[in-house]
Design a protein around this motif. Sequence first.
Motif, short mmCIF file in Angstrom:
data_model
loop_
_atom_site.label_atom_id
_atom_site.label_comp_id
_atom_site.label_asym_id
_atom_site.label_seq_id
_atom_site.Cartn_x
_atom_site.Cartn_y
_atom_site.Cartn_z
N GLY A 1 -51.64 -104.08 169.25
CA GLY A 1 -50.79 -104.84 168.34
C GLY A 1 -50.44 -104.10 167.06
O GLY A 1 -49.47 -104.44 166.38
N ALA B 1 -44.67 -100.33 169.35
CA ALA B 1 -44.18 -100.01 170.70
C ALA B 1 -43.84 -101.33 171.39
O ALA B 1 -43.79 -102.38 170.75
CB ALA B 1 -45.24 -99.25 171.47
N ASN B 2 -43.62 -101.30 172.67
CA ASN B 2 -43.58 -102.52 173.46
C ASN B 2 -45.04 -102.87 173.73
O ASN B 2 -45.70 -102.20 174.52
CB ASN B 2 -42.86 -102.28 174.79
N THR B 3 -45.55 -103.90 173.06
CA THR B 3 -47.00 -104.12 173.14
C THR B 3 -47.31 -105.47 173.77
O THR B 3 -46.69 -106.49 173.47
CB THR B 3 -47.65 -104.03 171.75
N LEU B 4 -48.29 -105.44 174.65
CA LEU B 4 -48.63 -106.61 175.46
C LEU B 4 -50.13 -106.81 175.45
O LEU B 4 -50.89 -105.99 175.97
CB LEU B 4 -48.11 -106.38 176.89
#
Lengths: 380, 278
Positions: free
Chosen positions: B59, B63-66
């Motif tokens: 987090g 970036a593209n964070t999941l």
Amino acid sequence: MELIQGNEACARGALAAGLKFFGGYPISPSSEIAEILSSRLPRAGGVFVQMEDEMASLGSVIGASLGGLRAMTATSGPGFTLMQEHLGYASLAEIPCVVIDVMRVGPSTGVPTAPSQGDVMQARWGSHGDRAALALAPASVAEVYDLTVQAFNIADRLRAPVVVMFDEVIGHMREGVELVPPRPEDIWRRPDPVGPPGSGHRAYAPNEEGVAQMPRFGDGYRFHVTGLFHDERGYPSTNAELVRQTLERLERKLAPVPFWLPPEKYRLGDASFVFVAYGAVSRVAREAVDRLREEGVAAGLYRPRVLWPVADAQLREDLAGAETVVVAELNRGQWVDVVARALPRSIRIVSHGKSGGEPVTTDELLAAAADLQPRSVKSS
Amino acid sequence: MTTTAKALLRREMMPHILCPGCGHGIVMNTMLRVLARRYDNLNNVALVAGIGCSSRIVGYIDANTLHTTHGRALTFASGLKLARPELKVIVVTGDGDGLGIGGNHLIHAARRNIDLTCILFNNETYGMTGGQLAPTTVREAFTTTSPAGNTEPHFDAAALATAAGASFVGRGQAFRPDALEEVLERALDHRGFSFVEVMTDCTEYFGRKNSLGGGSDLLFTQSRSDEEVSRDLSEWPSLRPGEGWQVRETQPIGVLSEDSRPAFEESLGLPGYKRKET
């Protein structure tokens, strides 16, 4: 016209809706869906992957959906139980996905794979927390096809997980059907992202329907997705007011669904004796209504196609003329409480539940009606 | 450098949740420096994590964070990678997350040889929940659920991943970020499933419970051995002699195994998956 089973109609409905990812784990009586898609989906330019368990299946589906694909899995009771955590995740993180649950007798391994409607309450409350749930219940092979298409539409438009649940009878029954593929304009899309790409994108800013306007991953919008309560950027928050507002919005956004897919009302207009039934049970209830009508009983059928959420006011209005309502289910009585809560106490509500893995029969419903009729006849 | 580690941080997410003295920050910083050297921005990088202290790290990165569910990060990452094969997908997990609740997913991701990089932060305990026994806790170690000392054998994460079919397996330490940087670079270059175990520290629980000291003292315990522990590294860090610490023994670090076989994406013939990434 062709003769196909419910599970095949489901797989074909998904393909017609633009399914591009299936992650699943074998379980009867749903396995035909995976088997069919394992051969057809790659030919349609999609990805089929058999995962290591049901948690992985729905996890992979959520990941693929974040990547922008229409994605689904299919399972039955024991697997549906394992998917509950990820159903909750998809609800809170607002990731569109479709879960097919072909119901068999439980609890536990139960009676593989005799028919049941025992997962109705699991679809509602199986995942922890105050989750708003969506579940559709087709009652025929053709309707499995149509509602599978609609499940993808609703999932995308509302960015929510949609469960399509039907009993083993519907899954394995073969019917002659004329499948009508959706036209391009019948396919709903996800809300478009607002604002420019870049960091700190507000992926969870809701539109006028209360739906997050989230881009897919990898398009230059850099944002955070989490199963924690979060603000519009997806950043975690423990703010109690934010939690309450989020829960309220997630429930509110699902409210139109019972109106998009209204219940079927069969001979309901003047009916004082009403069966409420869904899935395979509704088919015998329809026959029971016809037989009762031949005997002069003002009988009717109310068949919800959306089990969750429930539009209480709609239910109350539709059944306002009833004196006796028999809620017939292939379980020990799960949706009956929904009906009882919505209707005034002046209406007699009777649960006709059946467990054990044998289908409900018309004769049983007629016998139940005979026991209850005196009041119905007298008052009509 | 193409950009800087600092530029890849979500500054608005600070302060972070990590405790003072925690080794995770060093590992995160090392990851950021590696990413900063490889990318201008992280538009095409997805960071996927499970639940736990280490998983919170994604987090903080722009970036593209999941951030997924406990133990299941690899399953989300697999779906995402198959949907978008052109993305660089990196999974961040911990020892409890990746080897306890998520052990099944680890071995199957390794078996498939899907082109992901999985970085497992091993602090030998469940830190976020209060320092309980983990599948990586060594024998005799004290935790909040092994008050008389652990009686179970522990997992060797790297050996497990190798046995399951990971085509790249490495190990690094928070104690030696320079060596870790090299391992991470090579893991990210690798085509197929790359697994990197990083020895890190929970000062609040594991260190305190086992009288290993906090902060830097605890870090030093990662580098105590009488044996040669370097594997396939360009430069070997010198060791201090092993003494005193009973419950810790330095594991070999470096690139432990590497082979070349088709990635899952290639076997599936996914059109978006290019044979060579730059």
